[in-house]
Design an enzyme around this catalytic site. Structure first.
Site, PDB file in Angstrom:
ATOM      1  N   ASP A 197       0.988  -1.213   0.024  1.00 25.02           N
ATOM      2  CA  ASP A 197       0.053  -0.002   0.132  1.00 25.02           C
ATOM      3  C   ASP A 197       0.911   1.109   0.016  1.00 25.02           C
ATOM      4  O   ASP A 197       2.090   1.362   0.371  1.00 25.02           O
ATOM      5  CB  ASP A 197      -0.851  -0.010   1.365  1.00 25.02           C
ATOM      6  CG  ASP A 197      -2.283   0.657   1.036  1.00 25.02           C
ATOM      7  OD1 ASP A 197      -2.361   1.344   0.068  1.00 25.02           O
ATOM      8  OD2 ASP A 197      -3.101   0.488   1.899  1.00 25.02           O
ATOM      9  N   GLU A 231       3.006   7.065  -2.483  1.00 21.63           N
ATOM     10  CA  GLU A 231       2.498   8.253  -3.130  1.00 21.63           C
ATOM     11  C   GLU A 231       3.211   9.585  -2.504  1.00 21.63           C
ATOM     12  O   GLU A 231       3.371  10.615  -3.234  1.00 21.63           O
ATOM     13  CB  GLU A 231       1.109   8.211  -3.607  1.00 21.63           C
ATOM     14  CG  GLU A 231       0.536   6.944  -3.995  1.00 21.63           C
ATOM     15  CD  GLU A 231      -0.052   6.191  -3.051  1.00 21.63           C
ATOM     16  OE1 GLU A 231      -0.658   5.154  -3.448  1.00 21.63           O
ATOM     17  OE2 GLU A 231       0.125   6.452  -1.809  1.00 21.63           O
TER      18      GLU A 231
END
Length: 762
Positions: free
Chosen positions: A414, A417
């Site tokens: 996960d 970003e």
């Protein structure tokens, strides 16, 4: 990013200089190098006080031409995307009037000592060009920042696709798009997976080889051009000729990295604990056993964040209060025939025992003053693993290998970003603005290779959210945080199809939607999303605060889940063969209609249905009324679920029908050989033994299909030949008890395969 004020003027803060002619050109081995000053040079005096762009043309792959534009010679502190050089033959010609470089069928040509132009042609036909004043060296005199710009022409009715996972309109014309990874959800203009590569309906693609922010204006500033710009003094891009979109993607992946094939078991159903729900060993085993009690095959169980203690993510250690014997638990799950995935991200909270160790050894991203770069977003005092440090990579992988050796099979990777760019120092001196997007590649590569080291290359798979160029080599990716409603289900598909047209092979999404409201997902949405999810390359139930087991919704949800899990598992001989062949060629398993039917303009805007491999069409239902509205290209199509035949004129047709909650449009293309095993209880099995061979609407002539093994290698062949009302079937590598079913118009005829042969009279 926009620089102009209308067609004629620039915005007041920008100074724009553009090449006005190509003054001269020279050959350097397989390179063509040209010099393009910012005004026409008519006298010797014109050579003074004048800037210029140096253009370098190369060809790393046949039918691909690279263009590097340089204003000032500046050092690149990296990182840089890996670009493969297959060293094809090129032809370079320079005379008094023109300079050109040809690779395969693609040619770039520049007129000399006349108005600037840069044409890309095939057999004399223009595919795109950089006309006068398209290129730009730009200076913002307010911020003192420089940019480089290119604009490539668009033809009448030309449509642009790709640029990564984009949740807005499938066709990108008219959009402004920044290539900048962000933690954004699936309902905005931002994206987790930004890829500076687009593909055109006119048979070519463009890859902008810049890891930092690249701003695209797709017919949105100059309405007849695709503009891309980036900060700095240089800009590199590649024009990739097809002519089909499949060939464009093939060459793009030759250039930037192959698509790796995930293990067969990963194509089965994944069940998650969900995010903020309470769970322990007893909860997990209850869910796994509940799936078995309801006769629903399960291949992977996923532990989301709270397998670790809260406030300590990622400490990469089990919460011993909830899971006192993780090794024993993993063994119990494996004994039930189920693989195990656990969640992680590349951030380490200050409370984690790993934080002090990582800080002391210099394994975390730092500020310019040497402090660890921290913030409180997500977890208190988060630090970021610095994957530019080889020792940090090895250290991080060592923690993962402990889990893998314990019995974990794969990881959900996960985040990746929110990588800082201000007041940042990376171990290897990388430019933070270039590292921001690139970080996800380093992160997912480290995790993927840790799995590969322990489990072997054929067992390596991650479940990743973020991506950049090259991430196609580290599958699988899923769509991120969507909402539990029909619009978000549609947005997820649109984002997935855009992503899959950007050089990726495999994609998934949260079945039922991630963000749950008080009554979300509804049983109806859950069932419709289940159908869509199990007809995607990878299939995972996941949510935020609601368990995703089907019996929590209604009895029909249980029947619906079982029906479509069974369907997917039965199709694995077809799906894994298609997956292996597609990955090898650089194409996706789930295909936008445009990719498979690039000659049919009726599909150019279509993003609510897709081809599942080359032979199956899927049209999910996006409403509670059960209304299906979808398009069929010309030919005969057969419903996989009820056998209904659609004879469609060559011009194609739209279909409107109602579907109950155990059904949806899944259509088989004519002249299809479909290998199935309806007794399969897992995704991984022998695809050549005890199967059924289905022949759909065969025309006169011969049709052949291959079947792969669990390594993705072709091991069996099925050939069907029709002549008038007789069909003969010949096989190699198919064994066991095999039936052949011929679907001809609305009739089904069957026969037994004996010694690899069957003869059927219609």
């Amino acid at each position: 990013m926009k620089f102009t004020n209308g067609y004629w003027m620039n915005r007041p803060e920008y100074d724009v200089e553009s090449p006005m002619e190509t003054y001269d050109a020279r050959q350097d081995e397989k390179k063509l190098i040209a010099f393009a000053p910012f005004k026409r040079v008519l006298t010797r005096g014109d050579q003074l006080n004048l800037g210029a762009t140096t253009m370098t043309f190369t060809s790393p792959v046949e039918n691909v031409i690279g263009v590097k534009l340089e204003h000032f010679d500046s050092e690149n502190h990296g990182p840089s995307f890996k670009v493969n050089n297959l060293d094809p033959d090129v032809a370079i010609q320079i005379d008094d009037n023109t300079a050109s470089l040809t690779s395969g069928q693609l040619k770039v040509s520049l007129p000399l000592r006349t108005d600037f132009d840069l044409k890309f042609t095939v057999d004399g036909k223009l595919i795109t060009e950089s006309a006068q004043k398209a290129q730009g060296v730009i200076f913002n005199h307010d911020t003192k920042v420089s940019y480089m710009r290119e604009q490539l022409s668009m033809g009448i009715d030309e449509k642009i696709y790709g640029l990564g996972e984009r949740f807005g309109n499938f066709v990108k014309n008219g959009q402004s798009i920044d290539i900048w990874n962000q933690d954004c959800g699936t309902g905005s203009e931002q994206a987790y997976k930004n890829i500076p590569f687009y593909i055109s309906s006119n048979g070519y693609g463009v890859f902008v080889d810049e890891p930092q922010r690249v701003s695209f204006e797709v017919g949105s500033e100059n309405v007849d051009r695709v503009q891309f710009s980036t900060e700095g003094q240089s800009l590199q891009y590649y024009v990739i000729y097809g002519p089909t979109p499949k060939e464009v993607l093939h060459r793009y992946t030759q250039l930037t990295g192959a698509i790796n094939l995930p293990p067969a078991w990963s194509f089965g159903l994944w069940l998650s604990t969900s995010f903020t729900t309470d769970y322990s060993e007893s909860t997990v085993l209850k869910f796994i056993d509940g799936m078995k009690e309801h006769h629903i095959p399960l291949d992977v169980f996923h532990f989301d964040c709270f397998w670790q203690k809260g406030f300590e993510w990622c400490t990469l250690a089990w919460d011993k209060e909830m899971f006192p014997d993780p090794v024993g638990l993993l063994e119990k799950i494996h004994n039930r025939g189920v693989k195990v995935c656990v969640w992680l991200n590349p951030y380490i909270a200050q409370k984690s025992s790993l934080f002090v160790e990582a800080k002391e050894k210099g394994y975390l991203i730092k500020r310019q003053n040497g402090d660890v770069w921290q913030w409180d977003l997500w977890q208190a005092g988060n630090g970021f693993v610095d994957f530019t440090n080889p020792d940090a990579v090895a250290w991080y992988q060592s923690k993962l290998k402990e889990l893998l050796n314990m019995g974990v099979d794969c990881f959900k990777t996960d985040f990746g970003e929110r990588i800082p760019v201000d007041d940042v120092k990376f171990f290897d001196g990388s430019n933070p603005k270039q590292e921001h997007n690139y970080y996800t590649l380093q992160y997912n590569k480290a995790v993927y290779e840790a799995i590969k080291d322990v489990k072997g290359s054929e067992e390596a798979v991650v479940f990743a959210r973020s991506a950049t160029v090259g991430s196609q080599s580290y599958p699988v990716h899923w769509g991120g945080d969507c909402l539990s409603n029909y619009n978000s289900m549609r947005d997820s598909l649109r984002g997935g199809l855009s992503f899959l047209l950007s050089g990726f092979g495999f994609w998934s999404h949260d079945i039922g939607g991630f963000e749950d409201g008080a009554d979300r997902p509804t049983p109806d949405l859950y069932k419709r999303w289940t159908q869509f999810g199990l007809l995607s390359s990878h299939s995972r139930y996941h949510g935020s605060n609601v368990y995703r087991v089907p019996w929590n919704f209604d009895e029909e949800a249980v029947a619906n889940t079982k029906r479509f899990v069974d369907l997917k598992l039965s199709l694995m001989p077809y799906l894994y063969t298609q997956a292996a062949h597609s990955a090898h060629y650089g194409n996706p398993l789930m295909r936008p209609m445009f990719l498979e039917f690039s000659e049919d303009p009726n599909v150019f805007d279509n993003s609510t249905q897709y081809m599942f491999g080359s032979q199956l069409l899927v049209a999910p239902i996006f409403n509670e009324s059960g209304r299906g509205h979808y398009y069929l290209p010309g030919g005969k199509w057969t419903s996989l679920l009820d056998g209904k035949v659609y004879s469609v004129p060559l011009a194609g047709q739209w279909v409107d029908e109602e579907y109950d909650e155990l059904s949806l449009p899944v259509l088989v293309r004519e002249n299809t050989i479909l290998i199935r095993n309806e007794k399969a209880d897992h995704a991984s099995y022998d695809y050549t033994k005890d199967v059924d061979i289905h022949l759909y609407q065969l025309s006169d002539g011969k049709v052949t299909t291959k079947v792969v093994d669990l390594h993705g290698d072709d091991v069996a062949t099925v050939t069907a030949k029709r002549k008038a009302s007789k069909i003969s079937v010949n096989t190699t590598g198919i064994s066991g008890s095999v039936n052949v079913y011929v679907h001809s118009d609305n009739n089904i005829t069957s026969a037994r395969l004996v010694d690899g042969v069957a003869e059927i009279d219609l």
